[in-house]
Design an enzyme around this catalytic site. Structure first.
Site, PDB file in Angstrom:
ATOM      1  N   GLY A  12       0.786  -1.228   0.000  1.00 56.10           N
ATOM      2  CA  GLY A  12       0.000   0.000   0.000  1.00 56.10           C
ATOM      3  C   GLY A  12       0.821   1.283   0.000  1.00 56.10           C
ATOM      4  O   GLY A  12       0.318   2.336   0.389  1.00 56.10           O
ATOM      5  N   SER A  13       2.071   1.211  -0.480  1.00 54.42           N
ATOM      6  CA  SER A  13       2.861   2.454  -0.508  1.00 54.42           C
ATOM      7  C   SER A  13       2.257   3.457  -1.496  1.00 54.42           C
ATOM      8  O   SER A  13       2.282   4.663  -1.256  1.00 54.42           O
ATOM      9  CB  SER A  13       4.337   2.184  -0.838  1.00 54.42           C
ATOM     10  OG  SER A  13       4.486   1.730  -2.151  1.00 54.42           O
ATOM     11  N   ASN A  14       1.691   2.955  -2.591  1.00 56.64           N
ATOM     12  CA  ASN A  14       1.013   3.873  -3.524  1.00 56.64           C
ATOM     13  C   ASN A  14      -0.249   4.450  -2.890  1.00 56.64           C
ATOM     14  O   ASN A  14      -0.514   5.649  -3.033  1.00 56.64           O
ATOM     15  CB  ASN A  14       0.663   3.150  -4.829  1.00 56.64           C
ATOM     16  CG  ASN A  14       1.845   3.111  -5.781  1.00 56.64           C
ATOM     17  OD1 ASN A  14       2.170   4.114  -6.416  1.00 56.64           O
ATOM     18  ND2 ASN A  14       2.506   1.964  -5.855  1.00 56.64           N
ATOM     19  N   LYS A  58     -13.511 -13.128  -2.127  1.00 54.08           N
ATOM     20  CA  LYS A  58     -13.767 -13.422  -3.554  1.00 54.08           C
ATOM     21  C   LYS A  58     -15.254 -13.407  -3.880  1.00 54.08           C
ATOM     22  O   LYS A  58     -15.663 -12.849  -4.895  1.00 54.08           O
ATOM     23  CB  LYS A  58     -13.191 -14.807  -3.893  1.00 54.08           C
ATOM     24  CG  LYS A  58     -11.809 -14.725  -4.483  1.00 54.08           C
ATOM     25  CD  LYS A  58     -11.559 -15.819  -5.537  1.00 54.08           C
ATOM     26  CE  LYS A  58     -10.398 -15.401  -6.408  1.00 54.08           C
ATOM     27  NZ  LYS A  58      -9.087 -15.802  -5.900  1.00 54.08           N
ATOM     28  N   ASN A 102      -5.431   1.540 -13.466  1.00 51.24           N
ATOM     29  CA  ASN A 102      -4.459   0.674 -12.781  1.00 51.24           C
ATOM     30  C   ASN A 102      -3.057   1.225 -13.008  1.00 51.24           C
ATOM     31  O   ASN A 102      -2.791   1.881 -14.019  1.00 51.24           O
ATOM     32  CB  ASN A 102      -4.556  -0.737 -13.378  1.00 51.24           C
ATOM     33  CG  ASN A 102      -3.575  -1.709 -12.752  1.00 51.24           C
ATOM     34  OD1 ASN A 102      -3.422  -1.758 -11.530  1.00 51.24           O
ATOM     35  ND2 ASN A 102      -2.891  -2.493 -13.579  1.00 51.24           N
ATOM     36  N   HIS A 104       0.868  -0.175 -13.415  1.00 47.60           N
ATOM     37  CA  HIS A 104       1.623  -1.408 -13.653  1.00 47.60           C
ATOM     38  C   HIS A 104       3.110  -1.068 -13.706  1.00 47.60           C
ATOM     39  O   HIS A 104       3.495  -0.104 -14.364  1.00 47.60           O
ATOM     40  CB  HIS A 104       1.163  -2.048 -14.967  1.00 47.60           C
ATOM     41  CG  HIS A 104       1.778  -3.391 -15.191  1.00 47.60           C
ATOM     42  ND1 HIS A 104       1.328  -4.521 -14.544  1.00 47.60           N
ATOM     43  CD2 HIS A 104       2.828  -3.778 -15.939  1.00 47.60           C
ATOM     44  CE1 HIS A 104       2.070  -5.554 -14.904  1.00 47.60           C
ATOM     45  NE2 HIS A 104       2.994  -5.125 -15.751  1.00 47.60           N
TER      46      HIS A 104
HETATM   47  C1  GAR Z   1       3.372  -1.381  -7.416  1.00 49.39           C
HETATM   48  O1  GAR Z   1       4.683  -1.381  -7.905  1.00 49.39           O
HETATM   49  C2  GAR Z   1       2.391  -1.556  -8.557  1.00 49.39           C
HETATM   50  O2  GAR Z   1       2.810  -0.965  -9.760  1.00 49.39           O
HETATM   51  C3  GAR Z   1       2.375  -3.054  -8.683  1.00 49.39           C
HETATM   52  O3  GAR Z   1       2.379  -3.529  -7.378  1.00 49.39           O
HETATM   53  C4  GAR Z   1       3.123  -2.613  -6.552  1.00 49.39           C
HETATM   54  C5  GAR Z   1       2.296  -2.324  -5.323  1.00 49.39           C
HETATM   55  O4  GAR Z   1       3.052  -1.677  -4.344  1.00 49.39           O
HETATM   56  N1  GAR Z   1       1.230  -3.493  -9.413  1.00 49.39           N
HETATM   57  C6  GAR Z   1       1.245  -4.589 -10.182  1.00 49.39           C
HETATM   58  O5  GAR Z   1       2.236  -5.285 -10.297  1.00 49.39           O
HETATM   59  C7  GAR Z   1      -0.067  -4.879 -10.893  1.00 49.39           C
HETATM   60  N2  GAR Z   1       0.102  -5.891 -11.888  1.00 49.39           N
HETATM   61  P1  GAR Z   1       2.325  -0.968  -3.119  1.00 49.39           P
HETATM   62  O6  GAR Z   1       1.352  -1.993  -2.507  1.00 49.39           O
HETATM   63  O7  GAR Z   1       3.428  -0.640  -2.161  1.00 49.39           O
HETATM   64  O8  GAR Z   1       1.602   0.241  -3.630  1.00 49.39           O
END
Ligand code: GAR
Length: 190
Positions: A12-14, A58, A102, A104
């Site tokens: 969840g850093s994003n 789910k 999303n 990626h």
């Molecule tokens: C991020 O790097 C995102 O781009 C990736 O997961 C990470 C989540 O990090 N997403 C994917 O790979 C989707 N296919 P976070 O939980 O620290 O935000």
């Protein structure tokens, strides 16, 4: 006030970065975080940041209208998948056309699809001796990582880079760009 709902499955850093960025704005707010993972670190982050985080399973997502009805009740301007690892159901997408995006950690259409997430993506980039990689922000459709691309940013891959180096470069690109792209999208500037 524009309303954002975030889906996250892991750290969840994003999600945290988006919450903090929009906290300083008076016209956008992250109103809810949803997770499919009861052990996700994003739950702790939300608690600390004072943002509501709900967990679903789910069946709630794919078989019943539980998540759909929650989303309808939030009336979101944008639904943001930030490290969300389940396929997004088509019947929910239909209710929110062009409202689900999303992020990626690669330059799609390269290194997308089922199983391509987090470090798996960076490992594949290294294995294939790519000279660059990056991030893609795109609309979500019924197939993994295939919706229309909104934004990409690149970084170099050095021959000496380790998986940790790539992870750090991608993280930096995500932290810098994701909030700004969402802001522009919400105000139709891109
Ligand atoms: C991020 O790097 C995102 O781009 C990736 O997961 C990470 C989540 O990090 N997403 C994917 O790979 C989707 N296919 P976070 O939980 O620290 O935000």
């Amino acid at each position: 006030m524009k309303r954002i709902v975030i889906f996250a499955s892991g750290s969840g850093s994003n999600a945290e970065n988006l919450i903090k960025f929009f906290r300083n704005k008076d016209n956008v707010s992250v109103i809810q975080v949803l997770t499919n993972n009861p052990h996700a670190k994003v739950i702790e982050r939300c608690k600390r940041l004072g943002v509501s985080c709900l967990c679903f399973n789910k069946a709630d997502f794919h078989e019943t209208q539980y998540v759909l009805n929650l989303l309808k009740s939030y009336n979101p301007d944008l639904i943001v998948l930030a490290g969300f690892l389940w396929k997004f159901p088509e019947f929910i997408l239909k209710v929110f056309p062009n409202k689900v995006i999303n992020i990626h950690p690669a330059l799609l259409p390269k290194y997308g699809g089922k199983g391509m997430y987090g470090k798996h993506v960076h490992q594949a980039v290294l294995d294939n001796k790519e000279s660059e990689t990056g991030i893609t922000i795109h609309y979500v459709n019924e197939n993994y990582d295939e919706g229309a691309i909104i934004f990409q940013a690149k970084c170099k891959v050095e021959t000496t880079d380790t998986i940790e180096d790539i992870t750090a470069k991608i993280h930096e690109l995500e932290m810098t760009n994701f909030p700004k792209v969402i802001e522009k999208l919400l105000f139709k500037e891109i």
